[in-house]
Design an enzyme around this catalytic site. Sequence first.
Site, PDB file in Angstrom:
ATOM      1  N   SER A   1       0.864  -1.175   0.000  1.00 24.55           N
ATOM      2  CA  SER A   1       0.000   0.000   0.000  1.00 24.55           C
ATOM      3  C   SER A   1       0.897   1.220   0.000  1.00 24.55           C
ATOM      4  O   SER A   1       2.069   1.152   0.419  1.00 24.55           O
ATOM      5  CB  SER A   1      -0.863   0.020   1.264  1.00 24.55           C
ATOM      6  OG  SER A   1      -1.489   1.285   1.427  1.00 24.55           O
TER       7      SER A   1
ATOM      8  N   TYR B   1      -1.614  -0.918  10.341  1.00 26.34           N
ATOM      9  CA  TYR B   1      -1.759  -1.240   8.905  1.00 26.34           C
ATOM     10  C   TYR B   1      -0.518  -0.754   8.153  1.00 26.34           C
ATOM     11  O   TYR B   1       0.061  -1.491   7.352  1.00 26.34           O
ATOM     12  CB  TYR B   1      -3.017  -0.579   8.367  1.00 26.34           C
ATOM     13  CG  TYR B   1      -3.279  -0.818   6.890  1.00 26.34           C
ATOM     14  CD1 TYR B   1      -3.855  -2.011   6.456  1.00 26.34           C
ATOM     15  CD2 TYR B   1      -2.959   0.138   5.932  1.00 26.34           C
ATOM     16  CE1 TYR B   1      -4.097  -2.239   5.114  1.00 26.34           C
ATOM     17  CE2 TYR B   1      -3.202  -0.076   4.585  1.00 26.34           C
ATOM     18  CZ  TYR B   1      -3.782  -1.258   4.175  1.00 26.34           C
ATOM     19  OH  TYR B   1      -4.012  -1.476   2.847  1.00 26.34           O
TER      20      TYR B   1
HETATM   21  N1  NAP Z   1      -8.554  -0.432  -1.704  1.00 25.43           N
HETATM   22  C1  NAP Z   1      -7.484   0.323  -1.410  1.00 25.43           C
HETATM   23  O1  NAP Z   1      -7.548   1.571  -1.393  1.00 25.43           O
HETATM   24  C2  NAP Z   1      -6.159  -0.323  -1.176  1.00 25.43           C
HETATM   25  C3  NAP Z   1      -5.010   0.490  -1.222  1.00 25.43           C
HETATM   26  C4  NAP Z   1      -3.771  -0.081  -0.979  1.00 25.43           C
HETATM   27  C5  NAP Z   1      -3.669  -1.434  -0.710  1.00 25.43           C
HETATM   28  N2  NAP Z   1      -4.793  -2.203  -0.660  1.00 25.43           N
HETATM   29  C6  NAP Z   1      -4.619  -3.622  -0.362  1.00 25.43           C
HETATM   30  O2  NAP Z   1      -5.181  -4.359  -1.435  1.00 25.43           O
HETATM   31  C7  NAP Z   1      -5.517  -5.662  -0.959  1.00 25.43           C
HETATM   32  C8  NAP Z   1      -6.901  -6.029  -1.473  1.00 25.43           C
HETATM   33  O3  NAP Z   1      -7.847  -5.147  -0.927  1.00 25.43           O
HETATM   34  P1  NAP Z   1      -9.103  -4.595  -1.747  1.00 25.43           P
HETATM   35  O4  NAP Z   1      -8.974  -3.130  -1.825  1.00 25.43           O
HETATM   36  O5  NAP Z   1      -9.277  -5.371  -2.994  1.00 25.43           O
HETATM   37  O6  NAP Z   1     -10.279  -4.855  -0.678  1.00 25.43           O
HETATM   38  P2  NAP Z   1     -11.415  -5.967  -0.579  1.00 25.43           P
HETATM   39  O7  NAP Z   1     -12.308  -5.885  -1.773  1.00 25.43           O
HETATM   40  O8  NAP Z   1     -12.002  -5.753   0.767  1.00 25.43           O
HETATM   41  O9  NAP Z   1     -10.626  -7.359  -0.640  1.00 25.43           O
HETATM   42  C9  NAP Z   1      -9.974  -7.912   0.452  1.00 25.43           C
HETATM   43  C10 NAP Z   1      -9.845  -9.396   0.192  1.00 25.43           C
HETATM   44  O10 NAP Z   1      -9.011  -9.990   1.212  1.00 25.43           O
HETATM   45  C11 NAP Z   1      -9.721 -11.078   1.812  1.00 25.43           C
HETATM   46  N3  NAP Z   1      -9.305 -11.276   3.176  1.00 25.43           N
HETATM   47  C12 NAP Z   1      -9.310 -10.389   4.199  1.00 25.43           C
HETATM   48  N4  NAP Z   1      -8.846 -10.980   5.318  1.00 25.43           N
HETATM   49  C13 NAP Z   1      -8.543 -12.249   4.982  1.00 25.43           C
HETATM   50  C14 NAP Z   1      -7.998 -13.353   5.686  1.00 25.43           C
HETATM   51  N5  NAP Z   1      -7.661 -13.282   6.983  1.00 25.43           N
HETATM   52  N6  NAP Z   1      -7.806 -14.526   5.034  1.00 25.43           N
HETATM   53  C15 NAP Z   1      -8.124 -14.625   3.726  1.00 25.43           C
HETATM   54  N7  NAP Z   1      -8.637 -13.620   2.999  1.00 25.43           N
HETATM   55  C16 NAP Z   1      -8.825 -12.443   3.633  1.00 25.43           C
HETATM   56  C17 NAP Z   1     -11.181 -10.665   1.681  1.00 25.43           C
HETATM   57  O11 NAP Z   1     -12.042 -11.771   1.872  1.00 25.43           O
HETATM   58  P3  NAP Z   1     -13.236 -11.610   2.966  1.00 25.43           P
HETATM   59  O12 NAP Z   1     -14.053 -10.435   2.485  1.00 25.43           O
HETATM   60  O13 NAP Z   1     -13.920 -12.914   2.957  1.00 25.43           O
HETATM   61  O14 NAP Z   1     -12.525 -11.293   4.260  1.00 25.43           O
HETATM   62  C18 NAP Z   1     -11.183 -10.127   0.254  1.00 25.43           C
HETATM   63  O15 NAP Z   1     -11.202 -11.181  -0.664  1.00 25.43           O
HETATM   64  C19 NAP Z   1      -5.373  -5.606   0.563  1.00 25.43           C
HETATM   65  O16 NAP Z   1      -4.138  -6.191   0.931  1.00 25.43           O
HETATM   66  C20 NAP Z   1      -5.338  -4.132   0.862  1.00 25.43           C
HETATM   67  O17 NAP Z   1      -4.641  -3.846   2.053  1.00 25.43           O
HETATM   68  C21 NAP Z   1      -6.026  -1.675  -0.896  1.00 25.43           C
END
Ligand code: NAP
Length: 245
Positions: free
Chosen positions: A143, A156
């Site tokens: 991130s 985080y």
């Molecule tokens: N969106 C942003 O602005 C942003 C920015 C920088 C980095 N990121 C990173 O991008 C990655 C993906 O996030 P996203 O934005 O796509 O959000 P998201 O749509 O909420 O996706 C998160 C995914 O991770 C899974 N997950 C969470 N905890 C878990 C666990 N303990 N074991 C297995 N699966 C788990 C969730 O499944 P469940 O829903 O079943 O828990 C979901 O499939 C994350 O690492 C996040 O930190 C996001």
Amino acid sequence: MTDRAAIVTGASSGIGLAVARMLAEHGHAVTLAARRPAKLQAAYDELRADGLEVQQVAANVGDEDDVRRVVAAHRDAYGRLDVLMNNAGVGIGAAIGELNTRRMDIQLATNLRSLPLFYREALGMLTAAGAEHRNALVINTASIAGKHGQAWLSVYSATKAGVVGFTQAMNEELSKLGIKSTALCPGFVDTAMTEFVRGHVAPEAMIQTSDIVASVRMLLSLTPGCLVPEIVFQRPGDAGLEAIG
Ligand SMILES: NC(=O)c1ccc[n+]([C@@H]2O[C@H](COP(=O)([O-])OP(=O)(O)OC[C@H]3O[C@@H](n4cnc5c(N)ncnc54)[C@H](OP(=O)(O)O)[C@@H]3O)[C@@H](O)[C@H]2O)c1
């Protein structure tokens, strides 16, 4: 045996689902892993309905036995691993004085501890792919908070800085084997994770999952002699310091 195969964690929504779809559309057999079974099933059904080769394994990536189970199920089904995307993540905001230990541990386990476990369990298959084509790829979703620590998202931020550092270490250790690792460092991406911020930043002003997909496509197209250790994604006008996520 399939020609190319991938594991994507956090594949039930957002960035993970978008990248898993692209990988499957480009000929990878993909193991989808995520925590909540019903949500994962919906993602699996969506991709299967489009004729894509995927399997699903509901798992908590913070649990060592679950990590072993994901990798074993992948090995049993597809027998090889060309792309590993460590993408599952969770952000729980709190001022440092109100830190909840359990929530801190969930973030540490999900966002950071899971990475060494996945590398260790998948190393045999990654090494075989690296020996075969020198282009085994591990994508670790960090991130922009891993580049600049964020107030109220200190734990985080620390986990994501850890992802960047761990990715560097893996390149020192494994890139000579043809296993290349890249940390992705985006600001706000328009996914469920940023729903809470939509009142302040319009979804269309955010980075799109298609931007992340485009970067992974680029990584897949690189020749064996080129390694990209890190990609930072900023929003115009935002050097990263305001971003949460
Ligand atoms: N969106 C942003 O602005 C942003 C920015 C920088 C980095 N990121 C990173 O991008 C990655 C993906 O996030 P996203 O934005 O796509 O959000 P998201 O749509 O909420 O996706 C998160 C995914 O991770 C899974 N997950 C969470 N905890 C878990 C666990 N303990 N074991 C297995 N699966 C788990 C969730 O499944 P469940 O829903 O079943 O828990 C979901 O499939 C994350 O690492 C996040 O930190 C996001």
